[in-house]
Motif scaffolding. Structure first.
Motif, PDB file in Angstrom:
ATOM      1  N   ILE A  40       0.837  -1.209   0.000  1.00 48.84           N
ATOM      2  CA  ILE A  40       0.000   0.000   0.000  1.00 48.84           C
ATOM      3  C   ILE A  40       0.867   1.253   0.000  1.00 48.84           C
ATOM      4  N   GLN A  41       1.925   1.245   0.843  1.00 48.90           N
ATOM      5  CA  GLN A  41       2.827   2.395   0.900  1.00 48.90           C
ATOM      6  C   GLN A  41       3.518   2.615  -0.434  1.00 48.90           C
ATOM      7  N   LYS A  42       3.978   1.528  -1.050  1.00 44.64           N
ATOM      8  CA  LYS A  42       4.643   1.646  -2.351  1.00 44.64           C
ATOM      9  C   LYS A  42       3.676   2.154  -3.408  1.00 44.64           C
ATOM     10  N   PHE A  43       2.439   1.643  -3.353  1.00 47.39           N
ATOM     11  CA  PHE A  43       1.429   2.081  -4.327  1.00 47.39           C
ATOM     12  C   PHE A  43       1.111   3.569  -4.133  1.00 47.39           C
ATOM     13  N   GLU A  44       0.945   3.985  -2.873  1.00 45.03           N
ATOM     14  CA  GLU A  44       0.648   5.395  -2.600  1.00 45.03           C
ATOM     15  C   GLU A  44       1.803   6.288  -3.024  1.00 45.03           C
ATOM     16  N   HIS A  45       3.044   5.834  -2.744  1.00 47.89           N
ATOM     17  CA  HIS A  45       4.221   6.610  -3.152  1.00 47.89           C
ATOM     18  C   HIS A  45       4.284   6.714  -4.671  1.00 47.89           C
ATOM     19  N   HIS A  46       4.034   5.594  -5.342  1.00 48.29           N
ATOM     20  CA  HIS A  46       4.052   5.591  -6.809  1.00 48.29           C
ATOM     21  C   HIS A  46       2.959   6.504  -7.362  1.00 48.29           C
ATOM     22  N   SER A  47       1.792   6.459  -6.729  1.00 46.30           N
ATOM     23  CA  SER A  47       0.684   7.315  -7.174  1.00 46.30           C
ATOM     24  C   SER A  47       1.027   8.786  -7.001  1.00 46.30           C
ATOM     25  N   LEU A  50       3.531   9.764  -9.674  1.00 51.15           N
ATOM     26  CA  LEU A  50       2.870   9.941 -10.966  1.00 51.15           C
ATOM     27  C   LEU A  50       2.084  11.249 -10.997  1.00 51.15           C
ATOM     28  N   ALA A  51       1.379  11.522  -9.900  1.00 52.02           N
ATOM     29  CA  ALA A  51       0.598  12.765  -9.824  1.00 52.02           C
ATOM     30  C   ALA A  51       1.513  13.973  -9.883  1.00 52.02           C
ATOM     31  N   SER A  52       2.649  13.894  -9.161  1.00 47.09           N
ATOM     32  CA  SER A  52       3.609  14.993  -9.161  1.00 47.09           C
ATOM     33  C   SER A  52       4.202  15.199 -10.551  1.00 47.09           C
ATOM     34  N   GLN A  53       4.565  14.095 -11.213  1.00 46.24           N
ATOM     35  CA  GLN A  53       5.129  14.199 -12.550  1.00 46.24           C
ATOM     36  C   GLN A  53       4.120  14.770 -13.521  1.00 46.24           C
ATOM     37  N   GLU A  54       2.864  14.332 -13.378  1.00 41.87           N
ATOM     38  CA  GLU A  54       1.808  14.843 -14.261  1.00 41.87           C
ATOM     39  C   GLU A  54       1.604  16.338 -14.038  1.00 41.87           C
ATOM     40  N   ALA A  55       1.615  16.744 -12.758  1.00 41.08           N
ATOM     41  CA  ALA A  55       1.446  18.167 -12.440  1.00 41.08           C
ATOM     42  C   ALA A  55       2.604  18.986 -12.994  1.00 41.08           C
ATOM     43  N   GLN A  56       3.831  18.458 -12.898  1.00 37.26           N
ATOM     44  CA  GLN A  56       4.992  19.169 -13.427  1.00 37.26           C
ATOM     45  C   GLN A  56       4.933  19.276 -14.943  1.00 37.26           C
ATOM     46  N   ASP A  57       4.497  18.192 -15.591  1.00 35.95           N
ATOM     47  CA  ASP A  57       4.355  18.222 -17.052  1.00 35.95           C
ATOM     48  C   ASP A  57       3.322  19.269 -17.472  1.00 35.95           C
ATOM     49  N   GLU A  58       2.221  19.315 -16.722  1.00 34.92           N
ATOM     50  CA  GLU A  58       1.172  20.296 -17.022  1.00 34.92           C
ATOM     51  C   GLU A  58       1.698  21.719 -16.809  1.00 34.92           C
ATOM     52  N   LEU A  59       2.508  21.892 -15.761  1.00 34.52           N
ATOM     53  CA  LEU A  59       3.073  23.210 -15.473  1.00 34.52           C
ATOM     54  C   LEU A  59       4.002  23.651 -16.594  1.00 34.52           C
ATOM     55  N   TRP A  60       4.906  22.766 -17.017  1.00 37.41           N
ATOM     56  CA  TRP A  60       5.819  23.097 -18.107  1.00 37.41           C
ATOM     57  C   TRP A  60       5.058  23.430 -19.383  1.00 37.41           C
ATOM     58  N   THR A  61       4.031  22.637 -19.666  1.00 40.37           N
ATOM     59  CA  THR A  61       3.215  22.890 -20.860  1.00 40.37           C
ATOM     60  C   THR A  61       2.566  24.260 -20.783  1.00 40.37           C
ATOM     61  N   ALA A  62       2.028  24.583 -19.595  1.00 41.00           N
ATOM     62  CA  ALA A  62       1.355  25.874 -19.412  1.00 41.00           C
ATOM     63  C   ALA A  62       2.332  27.033 -19.533  1.00 41.00           C
ATOM     64  N   VAL A  63       3.520  26.891 -18.951  1.00 47.03           N
ATOM     65  CA  VAL A  63       4.519  27.960 -19.015  1.00 47.03           C
ATOM     66  C   VAL A  63       4.975  28.197 -20.444  1.00 47.03           C
ATOM     67  N   LEU A  64       5.213  27.126 -21.166  1.00 48.81           N
ATOM     68  CA  LEU A  64       5.696  27.255 -22.545  1.00 48.81           C
ATOM     69  C   LEU A  64       4.599  27.729 -23.501  1.00 48.81           C
ATOM     70  N   ALA A  65       3.345  27.566 -23.099  1.00 48.79           N
ATOM     71  CA  ALA A  65       2.228  27.938 -23.975  1.00 48.79           C
ATOM     72  C   ALA A  65       1.692  29.345 -23.700  1.00 48.79           C
ATOM     73  N   LEU A  66       2.337  30.087 -22.801  1.00 47.90           N
ATOM     74  CA  LEU A  66       1.858  31.438 -22.487  1.00 47.90           C
ATOM     75  C   LEU A  66       1.836  32.320 -23.728  1.00 47.90           C
ATOM     76  N   LYS A  67       0.773  33.091 -23.866  1.00 51.20           N
ATOM     77  CA  LYS A  67       0.581  33.935 -25.048  1.00 51.20           C
ATOM     78  C   LYS A  67       0.847  35.414 -24.761  1.00 51.20           C
ATOM     79  N   PHE A  68       1.722  35.689 -23.816  1.00 46.98           N
ATOM     80  CA  PHE A  68       2.052  37.074 -23.505  1.00 46.98           C
ATOM     81  C   PHE A  68       2.815  37.710 -24.665  1.00 46.98           C
TER      82      PHE A  68
END
Length: 214
Positions: A40-47, A50-68
């Motif tokens: 359970i601990q390993k699964f929660e850590h892995h989850s 994955l959530a952290s990596q997904e959030a970071q990927d979304e952040l990078w995408t958002a930063v690079l896609a800024l239309k300023f």
């Protein structure tokens, strides 16, 4: 030996065998529970990873896609770099004995992981500035993505171009983490808690690149 005595001995031996089996089953269940908890601990850590990596990927995408526009980007960059320098300066103020050992914000971010004293001071500075670790990640990501091409504008110049920067951010930045981080950066600078950004400190921030990417 009478039949009753024989029966009693047999019953006691049977009870001992049952007791041993129960103890063995109890030990086995404890092992299973331990294994289950580990899984359970390993699964929660892995989850979380994955959530952290997904959030970071979304952040990078958002930063690079800024239309300023170039001018708008420079204004946002100016707030970002002043906050990063503000954080570094405040850490050094609390750790004057480590000035030479913490020449850049990158060194603070790197060493706070293993040095509890630096980590406590870092967390104290974040709290005083009204920032969170997630905000710092946002600001560092923005700096890495746009620092090489952006230009720092002074407060007077910023006011000449855009008077309501929070409104601009709210309307143009849709990623919530990125929006929150940038809004907090603007708020911090407007409160006057940041410091003037010397050129050598701006240059030293380039060392953030390997630190944040790792």
């Amino acid at each position: 030996m009478s039949n009753e005595t024989t029966t009693l001995v047999s019953l006691k031996e049977a009870m001992k065998r049952v007791d041993h089996k129960l103890q063995a089953l109890e030990a086995e269940f404890k092992k299973l529970d331990f294994t289950k908890d580990n899984l359970i601990q390993k699964f929660e850590h892995h989850s979380r990873m994955l959530a952290s990596q997904e959030a970071q990927d979304e952040l990078w995408t958002a930063v690079l896609a800024l239309k300023f526009t170039s001018m708008e980007l420079n204004i946002i960059y100016s707030y970002v770099i002043e906050v990063l320098i503000c954080l570094h300066t405040h850490v050094l103020e609390k750790l004057p004995e480590l000035v030479r050992g913490l020449p850049t914000l990158a060194s603070v971010l790197r060493k706070k992981v293993k040095n509890k004293h630096i980590r406590v001071v870092w967390e104290s500075v974040l709290e005083e500035c009204g920032l969170q670790e997630a905000d710092v990640l946002v600001l560092c990501t923005f700096f890495i993505a746009h620092g090489n091409k952006a230009e720092h504008y002074s407060a007077k110049v910023r006011q000449m171009y855009i008077r309501d920067v929070p409104f601009m951010i709210t309307n143009m930045v849709k990623n919530q983490a990125l929006q929150n981080g940038l809004l907090r950066a603007v708020q911090l600078i407007e409160k006057g808690k940041a410091v003037t950004a010397p050129e050598e400190q701006k240059s030293s921030l380039k060392e953030l690149i390997p630190t944040v990417k790792n």
